[in-house]
Design an enzyme around this catalytic site. Structure first.
Site, PDB file in Angstrom:
ATOM      1  N   HIS A  53       0.158   7.077   0.287  1.00  0.00           N
ATOM      2  CA  HIS A  53       0.940   8.020   1.093  1.00  0.00           C
ATOM      3  C   HIS A  53       2.025   8.650   0.225  1.00  0.00           C
ATOM      4  CE1 HIS A  53       4.410   5.134   2.504  1.00  0.00           C
ATOM      5  NE2 HIS A  53       4.029   4.862   1.293  1.00  0.00           N
TER       6      HIS A  53
ATOM      7  N   CYS B 207       9.448   7.274  -3.475  1.00  0.00           N
ATOM      8  CA  CYS B 207       8.356   7.344  -2.488  1.00  0.00           C
ATOM      9  C   CYS B 207       8.015   8.771  -2.061  1.00  0.00           C
ATOM     10  CB  CYS B 207       8.667   6.480  -1.275  1.00  0.00           C
ATOM     11  SG  CYS B 207       8.668   4.721  -1.668  1.00  0.00           S
TER      12      CYS B 207
ATOM     13  N   HIS C  12       1.734   7.533  -3.811  1.00  0.00           N
ATOM     14  CA  HIS C  12       1.607   6.166  -4.297  1.00  0.00           C
ATOM     15  C   HIS C  12       0.876   5.352  -3.240  1.00  0.00           C
ATOM     16  CE1 HIS C  12       5.109   6.083  -1.681  1.00  0.00           C
ATOM     17  NE2 HIS C  12       4.964   4.752  -1.599  1.00  0.00           N
TER      18      HIS C  12
ATOM     19  N   HIS D  73      -0.124   1.255  -1.382  1.00  0.00           N
ATOM     20  CA  HIS D  73       0.291  -0.110  -1.061  1.00  0.00           C
ATOM     21  C   HIS D  73      -0.921  -0.936  -0.667  1.00  0.00           C
ATOM     22  CE1 HIS D  73       4.553   0.952  -0.991  1.00  0.00           C
ATOM     23  NE2 HIS D  73       4.231   2.011  -0.267  1.00  0.00           N
TER      24      HIS D  73
ATOM     25  N   HIS E 116      -8.270   2.692   1.840  1.00  0.00           N
ATOM     26  CA  HIS E 116      -8.571   3.609   0.736  1.00  0.00           C
ATOM     27  C   HIS E 116      -8.470   5.083   1.153  1.00  0.00           C
ATOM     28  CE1 HIS E 116      -9.794  -0.086  -1.199  1.00  0.00           C
ATOM     29  NE2 HIS E 116      -9.614   0.561  -2.338  1.00  0.00           N
TER      30      HIS E 116
ATOM     31  N   GLU F 114       4.370  -3.894   3.681  1.00  0.00           N
ATOM     32  CA  GLU F 114       4.093  -2.855   2.695  1.00  0.00           C
ATOM     33  C   GLU F 114       4.113  -3.418   1.274  1.00  0.00           C
ATOM     34  OE1 GLU F 114       5.669   1.311   3.259  1.00  0.00           O
ATOM     35  OE2 GLU F 114       6.868   0.681   1.531  1.00  0.00           O
TER      36      GLU F 114
END
Length: 150
Positions: A16, A25, A29, A31, A75, A136
């Site tokens: 996201h 952020c 990137h 998680h 994904h 996260e």
């Protein structure tokens, strides 16, 4: 009969970006999310019922969460559809990437609210969603509790 909470845990990988954010952020990137889903109900007391003694079969809860969240978000890259990231999203889609456009900033807080609604819509009437915990990172998570949202 006693109320019992049942929890099932899930993992999925999602990317996201937070448009307008003043930190790292803002960049795309990902998680390794961990989602804990807790439902509450009373165990089935009908001894002739195939699920006798269960609040919900873990496999039934797994099916709901996989279909509504894991299979969709795993994904994938999530962007807010109301930001300039829409152009990047279209480029990625054109190149065959799995992109999800949402109507919120894709923070853990907003994602857990979205997930709660999706799961609640699929639960049998005799069950209630008690809580969700969306982790996260190893040290950061958002929690949603039904009791906080009455």
């Amino acid at each position: 009969m006693s109320k019992i909470r049942i929890t099932k845990q899930f993992t999925f990988e999602t990317g996201h970006a937070l448009y307008g954010y003043d930190g790292k952020c803002r960049n795309v990137h990902g998680h390794s999310y961990k989602l804990a889903v807790t439902v509450i109900g009373t165990p089935i007391t009908d001894s002739s019922h195939v699920k006798f003694g269960m609040v919900i079969d873990f496999s039934d809860l797994k099916k709901i969460v996989k279909e509504e969240i894991v299979d969709i978000f795993d994904h994938a890259t999530v962007f807010n559809q109301n930001t300039p990231h829409i152009e990047l999203a279209q480029e990625l889609k054109d190149r065959g990437h799995h992109v999800i456009l949402v109507d919120y900033q894709p923070t853990s807080e907003n994602m857990v609210i979205d997930f709660a609604q999706k799961i609640k819509n699929r639960l049998p009437e005799n069950l209630a969603l008690y809580s969700l915990r969306l982790q996260e990172t190893d040290s950061s998570y958002a929690e949603w509790f039904q009791s906080d949202n009455l």
